[in-house]
Design a protein around this motif. Structure first.
Motif, PDB file in Angstrom:
ATOM      1  N   ALA A   9      34.970  43.935  47.468  1.00 46.76           N
ATOM      2  CA  ALA A   9      35.161  44.731  48.671  1.00 46.76           C
ATOM      3  C   ALA A   9      36.507  44.306  49.243  1.00 46.76           C
ATOM      4  O   ALA A   9      36.661  43.176  49.709  1.00 46.76           O
ATOM      5  N   LEU A  10      37.494  45.172  49.161  1.00 42.34           N
ATOM      6  CA  LEU A  10      38.875  44.828  49.491  1.00 42.34           C
ATOM      7  C   LEU A  10      39.198  45.254  50.913  1.00 42.34           C
ATOM      8  O   LEU A  10      38.968  46.403  51.294  1.00 42.34           O
ATOM      9  N   ILE A  74      34.578  49.001  47.177  1.00 42.18           N
ATOM     10  CA  ILE A  74      34.687  49.206  48.621  1.00 42.18           C
ATOM     11  C   ILE A  74      36.116  48.837  49.023  1.00 42.18           C
ATOM     12  O   ILE A  74      36.604  47.766  48.661  1.00 42.18           O
ATOM     13  N   ILE A  75      36.781  49.716  49.746  1.00 44.21           N
ATOM     14  CA  ILE A  75      38.149  49.454  50.215  1.00 44.21           C
ATOM     15  C   ILE A  75      38.217  49.840  51.688  1.00 44.21           C
ATOM     16  O   ILE A  75      37.781  50.928  52.071  1.00 44.21           O
ATOM     17  N   ALA A  76      38.756  48.941  52.497  1.00 45.64           N
ATOM     18  CA  ALA A  76      38.970  49.230  53.917  1.00 45.64           C
ATOM     19  C   ALA A  76      40.381  48.797  54.269  1.00 45.64           C
ATOM     20  O   ALA A  76      40.823  47.708  53.887  1.00 45.64           O
ATOM     21  N   ARG A 341      29.260  39.355  44.402  1.00 46.36           N
ATOM     22  CA  ARG A 341      29.932  40.150  45.439  1.00 46.36           C
ATOM     23  C   ARG A 341      30.984  39.318  46.153  1.00 46.36           C
ATOM     24  O   ARG A 341      30.697  38.231  46.636  1.00 46.36           O
ATOM     25  N   ARG A 342      32.197  39.831  46.210  1.00 46.35           N
ATOM     26  CA  ARG A 342      33.283  39.168  46.909  1.00 46.35           C
ATOM     27  C   ARG A 342      33.889  40.089  47.965  1.00 46.35           C
ATOM     28  O   ARG A 342      34.086  41.274  47.719  1.00 46.35           O
ATOM     29  N   PHE A 343      34.180  39.504  49.099  1.00 46.08           N
ATOM     30  CA  PHE A 343      35.066  40.136  50.060  1.00 46.08           C
ATOM     31  C   PHE A 343      36.446  39.518  49.839  1.00 46.08           C
ATOM     32  O   PHE A 343      36.620  38.308  49.980  1.00 46.08           O
ATOM     33  N   VAL A 344      37.403  40.341  49.477  1.00 46.67           N
ATOM     34  CA  VAL A 344      38.774  39.874  49.259  1.00 46.67           C
ATOM     35  C   VAL A 344      39.653  40.540  50.304  1.00 46.67           C
ATOM     36  O   VAL A 344      39.682  41.767  50.400  1.00 46.67           O
ATOM     37  N   TYR A 345      40.320  39.739  51.113  1.00 49.58           N
ATOM     38  CA  TYR A 345      41.200  40.343  52.115  1.00 49.58           C
ATOM     39  C   TYR A 345      42.642  39.917  51.898  1.00 49.58           C
ATOM     40  O   TYR A 345      42.925  38.795  51.494  1.00 49.58           O
TER      41      TYR A 345
END
Length: 760
Positions: A9-10, A74-76, A341-345
């Motif tokens: 999730a970027l 997922i991209i935000a 699952r990773r959140f990558v910012y």
């Protein structure tokens, strides 16, 4: 070989001209996703850079016995990060290339290209009196301009002069021209060679872009006293979804989001739909979905007949780090294999950006104002977001601990209920169905009076899910609409209960409760299969993949089938009836029951599970049957404690950052040692082609380093690649990137030569 998905999730921050650096990072994310798809399907990599990622994933599979599929679903993004997120999502969804966006950033993201012709100085003598301001700006920037090489120094000084002597008190950048450039970049993407969609079949891709509604939309809030107040909401999220068909959105809709989210105050005029209409008309380009799109993203403006007059500005004004929408998108993801699952910012310029005179004292008059209205809101830490993720992961850990603690007691109850010998028989769909019903009744009886609380919580969760499906179908997520839907559904259920289908849980579920939950309780089925998936993962150390593969395929395929029922797209045919709901939701509930068709799915799932269980070794079969039949006991224990979330997630979420400070394999020192765009309040890269090339190249190098780190971190805890081997993959990736970019990046040839020596 066992398979696992590294799902990213970027989250892309705003960063003004650091957009160029972020593009380099997103390009490497695109590359590793593309290489992973090729590795997964056994096809050759598309480039030398892809080959590095391809070989890395193959070696990880050989060492760890797990083939990792890397995907971004997922991209935000906000502002500059929003533009990069939109183009990355389009490339992932369609299989198109990101190279046209590289050309946009390098060729067009220049002050002289961005300034509107009628805003530019008419001659070299225009506003001569402003030149001292330009020299002062150059002399007091974060970089010593005088120390630059002669060509760059004169280029930067000339463009600072050009900007300072341009139109004042009105935004100098050309909005129509920038919108045209975005449209042209999408055209070039569509015209360039393309590959397949870069996500597995049926895997959705969700994109969220933050925008600021300048005038805002009124929101009604219920209080005790007064009973209702009205506040203005300026935050806005434009969302898109590719549900698996390779179509993200119409190009004008993506340009709408890209132009609106990057409408930096003071630089660009605020964005309006009229601007996009004007540019599309000048190009002779149609926008067939215009009305439906505006009704969805600007519902109140549209209802008032004023959607084309909505004034939208930069998304990072209020939400520069859009974790919220990405977190909300986690709940309904399909699962066909184990998930990491990773959140990558991406944070291009982390840390303290304010400098006080002499290292202390007080900020000056203008520094205080600029900080208050611009910098401080954008630089707020993401602690709240990380705490929300940590809290979610903590609940998952707690749930798993509860399940582990009561497992022995649950298995004892199941053995007492059925006897030990039935586990040795070949299960059939009929037996499995009857065993399931009997185990559920026993769990209700054992739970005693606490079962009533559990049952009513399940009813509340089902109603929540119904409301969510109706909202997805209509596209109207406003709180008043949700409140009306819930009230109507609850009233209809209560009426049906009064008419003879009573829903109660005293002494166990009533016939009406069983009928209702069998028809609508989708969450229960999903939680049960996810518990099976987790239990299956625990068996991997004691059984070969060949032994577990049949049951693994059935569990994940069945889970995906139920999860697809949560997606609102297939309920769109109900949208008209939902909008007409007033006092009775009976017709909508009947349609929803028919579309969910859960009892048929239950029968099919039992049949598939029975066949797969029969193929398992006896010990593994017993374990999986214990888990499947014991699920009601686990659910009664965990669902109330975890506020309804139950067993929704596989594992705790991990968070990774990509920033200059985190990528030190080539050069340490963070942004100050690598990036040029941090100058002039992060507008620096707009002043020089060499600055943009510098930041783009460092973005690719940092992106490659961090994506290799993140991919390797998915290996099981008992298996680690030697640091020297990881470093070798990084060096190979760095050299491949330099080889690929040498011809394109003509303005920074000395840097490329220097980097080759630093890399070694």
């Amino acid at each position: 070989m066992r398979e696992k998905e590294l799902r990213i999730a970027l989250v892309c921050y705003g960063g003004i001209s650091l957009a160029v650096y972020m593009h380099g990072i997103t390009k490497e994310i695109w590359r590793i996703v593309r290489a992973s798809r090729a590795s997964h399907e056994g096809t050759p990599p598309a480039s030398a850079v892809d080959a590095v990622y391809h070989d890395l994933l193959d070696e990880m599979a050989t060492r760890g016995g797990v083939r990792v599929r890397v995907l971004t679903d997922i991209i935000a993004g906000a502002s500059a990060g929003g533009i990069n997120g939109i183009f990355l999502a389009q490339a992932l969804s369609t299989g198109q290339s990101l190279d046209p966006l590289t050309d946009l950033w390098l060729d067009e993201a220049d002050i002289e290209s961005l300034i509107a012709p009628d805003a530019a100085p008419t001659s070299r003598l225009s506003k001569v009196w402003a030149l001292p301001i330009a020299w002062m700006a150059a002399g007091r920037s974060g970089e010593n301009v005088a120390a630059l090489d002669e060509d760059t120094r004169e280029e930067v000084r000339g463009k600072i002069s050009h900007l300072v002597r341009s139109r004042w008190f009105e935004p100098p950048f050309d909005a129509d021209d920038f919108t045209t450039k975005l449209l042209e970049a999408f055209d070039r993407m569509a015209a360039a060679p393309r590959g397949p969609r870069l996500l597995p079949p049926g895997q959705p891709l969700d994109l969220f872009v933050t925008v600021t509604d300048f005038t805002g939309q009124p929101q009604r809030l219920r209080l005790h006293s007064p009973s209702e107040v009205v506040e203005t909401e300026h935050r806005m999220v434009v969302d898109f979804s590719d549900d698996g068909d390779g179509t993200l959105a119409a190009i004008p809709e993506l340009v709408f989001a890209a132009r609106a989210t990057s409408s930096f105050p003071g630089a660009f005029p605020p964005f309006t739909v009229a601007e996009l209409d004007r540019v599309l008309a000048s190009r002779g380009q149609e926008w067939g979905s215009r009305d439906a799109f505006l009704r969805r993203v600007l519902p109140r403006h549209y209802a008032a007949g004023a959607a084309d007059k909505a004034v939208l500005i930069d998304g990072s004004v209020l939400v520069n780090a859009p974790f919220g929408p990405a977190i909300e998108a986690l709940g309904r993801r399909p699962a066909r294999r184990q998930v990491d699952r990773r959140f990558v910012y991406i944070d291009p310029f982390p840390g303290m950006h304010f400098r006080l005179p002499g290292g202390g004292g007080h900020p000056g008059f203008f520094q205080t104002i600029i900080g208050a209205i611009s910098e401080l809101p954008r630089q707020q830490p993401i602690r709240d977001n990380l705490e929300a993720i940590a809290a979610r992961s903590g609940r998952i850990d707690r749930m798993q601990a509860i399940v582990a603690a009561i497992r022995e007691d649950v298995e004892h109850e199941i053995e007492q209920l059925f006897g030990r010998t039935f586990f040795l028989d070949r299960p059939t769909a009929t037996r499995l169905s009857s065993w399931r019903v009997r185990a559920h009744a026993a769990a209700a009886a054992k739970a005693g009076f606490s079962y009533a609380a559990y049952g009513h919580l399940k009813i509340a969760n089902v109603i929540d899910a119904m409301v969510a499906l109706c909202v997805d179908a209509t596209g109207d997520g406003e709180q008043p609409h949700r409140t009306r839907l819930r009230a109507t559904i609850e009233r209809t259920i209560a009426q049906r209960s009064a008419d003879g289908e009573a829903i109660s849980f005293t002494g166990g579920p009533s016939a009406g409760a069983r009928t209702f939950l069998r028809a609508f309780d989708l969450g229960f089925r999903i939680r049960r299969l996810r518990l099976l998936a987790r239990r299956l993962a625990e068996l991997e150390g004691d059984h070969s993949e060949a032994e577990l593969a049949p049951i693994r395929e059935v569990v994940y395929d069945s889970l995906a089938t139920y999860l697809e029922r949560q997606q609102g797209a297939w309920h769109a045919a109900m949208a008209h009836d939902i909008r007409l709901l007033r006092n009775d939701a009976g017709a909508v509930l009947d349609q929803l029951q028919a579309r969910l068709d859960l009892e048929r799915l239950d029968g099919e799932t039992d049949a598939r599970l029975a066949a797969a269980l029969a193929e398992l070794p006896r010990v593994a079969r017993r374990t999986m049957l214990m888990t499947y039949l014991g699920f009601p006991y686990f659910d009664v224990a965990t669902l109330p404690l975890l506020q309804g979330e139950g067993l929704d997630e596989f594992d705790p979420i991990k968070v990774d950052r990509i920033a200059p400070d985190d990528a030190t394999a080539i050069r340490s020192g963070g942004p100050d040692a690598t990036l040029k765009g941090i100058q002039f309040l992060t507008f620096g890269a707009f002043f020089s082609r060499s600055y943009r090339e510098n930041d783009y190249l460092w973005g690719r190098l940092h992106g490659a380093e961090r994506m290799i780190d993140i991919a390797v971190s998915t290996l099981p805890a008992t298996i680690r690649m030697k640091p020297g081997r990881v470093a070798a993959f990084k060096r190979r990736a760095f050299h491949a990137i330099l080889d690929e970019e040498t011809d394109r990046l003509q303005a920074i040839a000395p840097l490329i030569a220097s980097l080759r020596q630093e890399i070694g």
